[in-house]
Scaffold this active site. Structure first.
Site, mmCIF file in Angstrom:
data_model
loop_
_atom_site.group_PDB
_atom_site.id
_atom_site.type_symbol
_atom_site.label_atom_id
_atom_site.label_comp_id
_atom_site.label_asym_id
_atom_site.label_seq_id
_atom_site.Cartn_x
_atom_site.Cartn_y
_atom_site.Cartn_z
ATOM 1 N N VAL A 181 0.860 -1.174 0.000
ATOM 2 C CA VAL A 181 0.000 0.000 0.000
ATOM 3 C C VAL A 181 0.897 1.225 0.000
ATOM 4 O O VAL A 181 1.857 1.300 0.770
ATOM 5 C CB VAL A 181 -0.932 0.027 1.231
ATOM 6 C CG1 VAL A 181 -1.837 1.258 1.193
ATOM 7 C CG2 VAL A 181 -1.757 -1.243 1.308
ATOM 8 N N CYS A 182 0.604 2.173 -0.874
ATOM 9 C CA CYS A 182 1.325 3.439 -0.926
ATOM 10 C C CYS A 182 2.834 3.184 -1.097
ATOM 11 O O CYS A 182 3.237 2.408 -1.955
ATOM 12 C CB CYS A 182 1.018 4.243 0.341
ATOM 13 S SG CYS A 182 1.437 5.989 0.255
#
Length: 323
Positions: free
Chosen positions: A108-109
């Site tokens: 994520v990210c």
């Protein structure tokens, strides 16, 4: 009869992690476990098992140490400022050895930067938060960085953009595991829509482009957004800005970071997408309202940008009515 092994979802924790990158996907998987007990065994782990402090100051207490965690089915690596600390080598060393054993690897990210540093994204298509795509591509040239989608799947490796896109990706994984009805139930419980395809752009046309410095060009940007079905040719827009077409095209590109044609394309696609998601209007009506003129022109634009025709997009991403 042998007892079925419940797939483990292991979420990696570290100092400076973005709390939403952790809790967003965790709530999705926890919702799936409540919906269908025995679906997931959810664990969190830091390198040595000690509590970590998130980038916002929240303290998270892990379930265990990574060194004792075993091999999970799904290994999720969140992002945050901690991914840019100079002391990430022990974590990337652990990922280099243990992450390939997971059946499904998720970031994520800026968690993608940790996977890239461990060599786990080499030769793969991946994404991260739009603000760090250039850095990821520069620091790891073996990674095929795509800055546009909110999440990307390449084999068993899934990468996503910033914060809330981790929820979108987790919902997509739950849909893959349990089916659309389960994912929709979880999405409704979390008060989010199961509607964003992975190849949806990370931000709108207005945010993707810079705001022009000169007032006439800013007014043209606003006009395009408010009138997607109007004549938006360079000649027409240049006349509105009281500039020659050549001067207008050059100034617009210099001040917004994209050509007038590219900006118009993005605005029209975004307008059509919203109408498909939020109204019951027919495809022909939406194609006219969005400036495409014909359903076939709109279909070509959707297939090119999103990989799916308008009717299929509506079927997949328009929320079901609540009775």
């Amino acid at each position: 009869m042998p007892q079925r092994t419940v797939p483990t979802v292991l979420i990696v924790l570290f100092d400076g992690v973005q709390s939403l990158d952790v809790t967003g996907p965790l709530e999705v998987f926890a919702g799936a476990e409540r919906h269908t007990p025995g679906t997931y065994r959810i664990r969190t782990a830091s390198l040595d098992g000690t509590p970590v402090r998130t980038s916002s100051g929240l303290t998270l207490v892990p379930d265990e140490a990574l060194t004792r965690a075993g091999d999970p089915h799904t290994l999720l690596v969140p992002g945050g400022r901690g991914t840019r600390r100079p002391d990430t080598a022990p974590l990337t060393d652990w990922l280099r050895v243990h992450a390939p054993r997971a059946e499904r690897l998720v970031s994520v990210c800026t968690g993608a930067t940790l996977l890239a540093a461990a060599g786990l994204l080499d030769g793969r298509r991946a994404t991260t938060h739009w603000a760090y795509c250039d850095r990821l591509a520069r620091d790891h040239p073996a990674v095929r960085v795509d800055p546009d989608p909110i999440y990307v799947r390449d084999g068993h490796v899934h990468t996503s953009a910033g914060v809330t896109s981790g929820i979108d990706l987790a919902l997509a994984l739950v849909e893959e595991d349990l089916g659309r009805d389960a994912a929709l139930t979880i999405a409704r419980h979390l008060v989010v829509f199961l509607r964003r395809p992975g190849n949806q752009a990370q931000f709108s046309a207005q945010l993707a482009a810079q705001t022009a410095e000169r007032a006439p060009l800013r007014e043209v940007q606003h006009w395009i957004t408010e009138h997607p079905a109007a004549d938006l040719s360079v000649e027409s827009l240049a006349a509105r800005a009281l500039l020659s077409p050549r001067h207008f095209a050059r100034a617009f590109r210099d001040e917004t970071g994209m050509t007038p044609g590219r900006y118009v394309d993005r605005v029209r696609l975004e307008h059509a997408r919203r109408l498909l998601e939020d109204t019951a209007d027919g495809v022909e009506e939406i194609s006219r309202a969005s400036g495409y003129g014909t359903p076939e022109a709109m279909r070509r634009a959707f297939v090119k940008a999103l990989g799916t025709p308008p009717a299929e997009y509506r079927r997949r991403f328009r929320p079901a009515p609540v009775h």
